[in-house]
Motif scaffolding. Structure first.
Motif, mmCIF file in Angstrom:
data_model
loop_
_atom_site.group_PDB
_atom_site.id
_atom_site.type_symbol
_atom_site.label_atom_id
_atom_site.label_comp_id
_atom_site.label_asym_id
_atom_site.label_seq_id
_atom_site.Cartn_x
_atom_site.Cartn_y
_atom_site.Cartn_z
ATOM 1 N N ALA A 1 15.473 -53.439 -73.550
ATOM 2 C CA ALA A 1 15.472 -54.737 -72.871
ATOM 3 C C ALA A 1 14.185 -55.507 -73.144
ATOM 4 O O ALA A 1 14.212 -56.723 -73.372
ATOM 5 C CB ALA A 1 15.662 -54.542 -71.372
ATOM 6 N N LEU A 2 13.053 -54.821 -73.128
ATOM 7 C CA LEU A 2 11.777 -55.485 -73.408
ATOM 8 C C LEU A 2 11.717 -55.990 -74.843
ATOM 9 O O LEU A 2 11.209 -57.078 -75.109
ATOM 10 C CB LEU A 2 10.604 -54.559 -73.108
ATOM 11 C CG LEU A 2 10.386 -54.262 -71.638
ATOM 12 C CD1 LEU A 2 9.271 -53.242 -71.460
ATOM 13 C CD2 LEU A 2 10.064 -55.530 -70.865
ATOM 14 N N ARG A 3 12.256 -55.212 -75.786
ATOM 15 C CA ARG A 3 12.269 -55.673 -77.176
ATOM 16 C C ARG A 3 13.171 -56.891 -77.327
ATOM 17 O O ARG A 3 12.857 -57.843 -78.029
ATOM 18 C CB ARG A 3 12.723 -54.547 -78.097
ATOM 19 C CG ARG A 3 12.898 -54.952 -79.558
ATOM 20 C CD ARG A 3 11.636 -55.532 -80.202
ATOM 21 N NE ARG A 3 10.573 -54.577 -80.277
ATOM 22 C CZ ARG A 3 10.325 -53.786 -81.314
ATOM 23 N NH1 ARG A 3 11.079 -53.854 -82.390
ATOM 24 N NH2 ARG A 3 9.321 -52.935 -81.272
ATOM 25 N N ALA A 4 14.304 -56.885 -76.638
ATOM 26 C CA ALA A 4 15.201 -58.042 -76.685
ATOM 27 C C ALA A 4 14.507 -59.265 -76.105
ATOM 28 O O ALA A 4 14.609 -60.364 -76.662
ATOM 29 C CB ALA A 4 16.495 -57.742 -75.931
ATOM 30 N N ALA A 5 13.794 -59.094 -75.012
ATOM 31 C CA ALA A 5 13.059 -60.207 -74.403
ATOM 32 C C ALA A 5 12.019 -60.763 -75.372
ATOM 33 O O ALA A 5 11.876 -61.977 -75.530
ATOM 34 C CB ALA A 5 12.397 -59.757 -73.104
ATOM 35 N N THR A 6 11.311 -59.874 -76.038
ATOM 36 C CA THR A 6 10.315 -60.302 -77.024
ATOM 37 C C THR A 6 10.978 -61.033 -78.183
ATOM 38 O O THR A 6 10.509 -62.083 -78.623
ATOM 39 C CB THR A 6 9.532 -59.078 -77.544
ATOM 40 O OG1 THR A 6 8.876 -58.449 -76.439
ATOM 41 C CG2 THR A 6 8.509 -59.464 -78.577
ATOM 42 N N THR A 7 12.084 -60.512 -78.655
ATOM 43 C CA THR A 7 12.815 -61.091 -79.782
ATOM 44 C C THR A 7 13.347 -62.484 -79.447
ATOM 45 O O THR A 7 13.347 -63.379 -80.291
ATOM 46 C CB THR A 7 13.988 -60.167 -80.179
ATOM 47 O OG1 THR A 7 13.460 -58.892 -80.531
ATOM 48 C CG2 THR A 7 14.791 -60.726 -81.326
ATOM 49 N N LEU A 8 13.781 -62.677 -78.205
ATOM 50 C CA LEU A 8 14.437 -63.935 -77.816
ATOM 51 C C LEU A 8 13.496 -64.978 -77.219
ATOM 52 O O LEU A 8 13.959 -66.026 -76.775
ATOM 53 C CB LEU A 8 15.561 -63.621 -76.829
ATOM 54 C CG LEU A 8 16.727 -62.847 -77.420
ATOM 55 C CD1 LEU A 8 17.664 -62.381 -76.325
ATOM 56 C CD2 LEU A 8 17.461 -63.694 -78.452
ATOM 57 N N ARG A 9 12.210 -64.721 -77.191
ATOM 58 C CA ARG A 9 11.262 -65.678 -76.582
ATOM 59 C C ARG A 9 11.468 -67.104 -77.074
ATOM 60 O O ARG A 9 11.485 -68.029 -76.286
ATOM 61 C CB ARG A 9 9.828 -65.261 -76.887
ATOM 62 C CG ARG A 9 9.287 -64.248 -75.964
ATOM 63 C CD ARG A 9 7.854 -63.951 -76.331
ATOM 64 N NE ARG A 9 7.259 -63.088 -75.342
ATOM 65 C CZ ARG A 9 6.337 -62.206 -75.602
ATOM 66 N NH1 ARG A 9 5.889 -62.051 -76.834
ATOM 67 N NH2 ARG A 9 5.830 -61.464 -74.644
#
Length: 77
Positions: free
Chosen positions: A52-60
């Motif tokens: 989830a954190l990687r997805a959040a970083t990816t979608l910033r």
């Protein structure tokens, strides 16, 4: 005059690599693009939070108002 953009989020910095989860990350980011709520489920320790954190970083960049992490458990890691 160029507009200065300030990062608007509370996503913590990642401390390591996300190994072997590229397919799951792709699926998760696609789902987030089509649904206002996506839930990750699974047993403890399988990497739900990390994914989830990687997805959040990816979608910033996709969310002009920012990406925010909200902890829903009583425990804070």
């Amino acid at each position: 005059m160029e507009e200065t953009r300030t990062r608007r989020d509370n996503v913590p910095a990642e401390t390591g690599d996300l190994v072997g989860r590229e397919a799951e990350l792709g699926e998760l980011t696609a789902l987030i693009g089509h649904s206002p709520l996506v839930t990750l489920t699974g047993v403890a320790g399988v990497g739900k939070s990390r994914l989830a954190l990687r997805a959040a970083t990816t979608l910033r960049g996709a969310f002009p108002d920012g990406v925010w992490v909200v902890a829903l458990s009583a425990e804070q890691n």
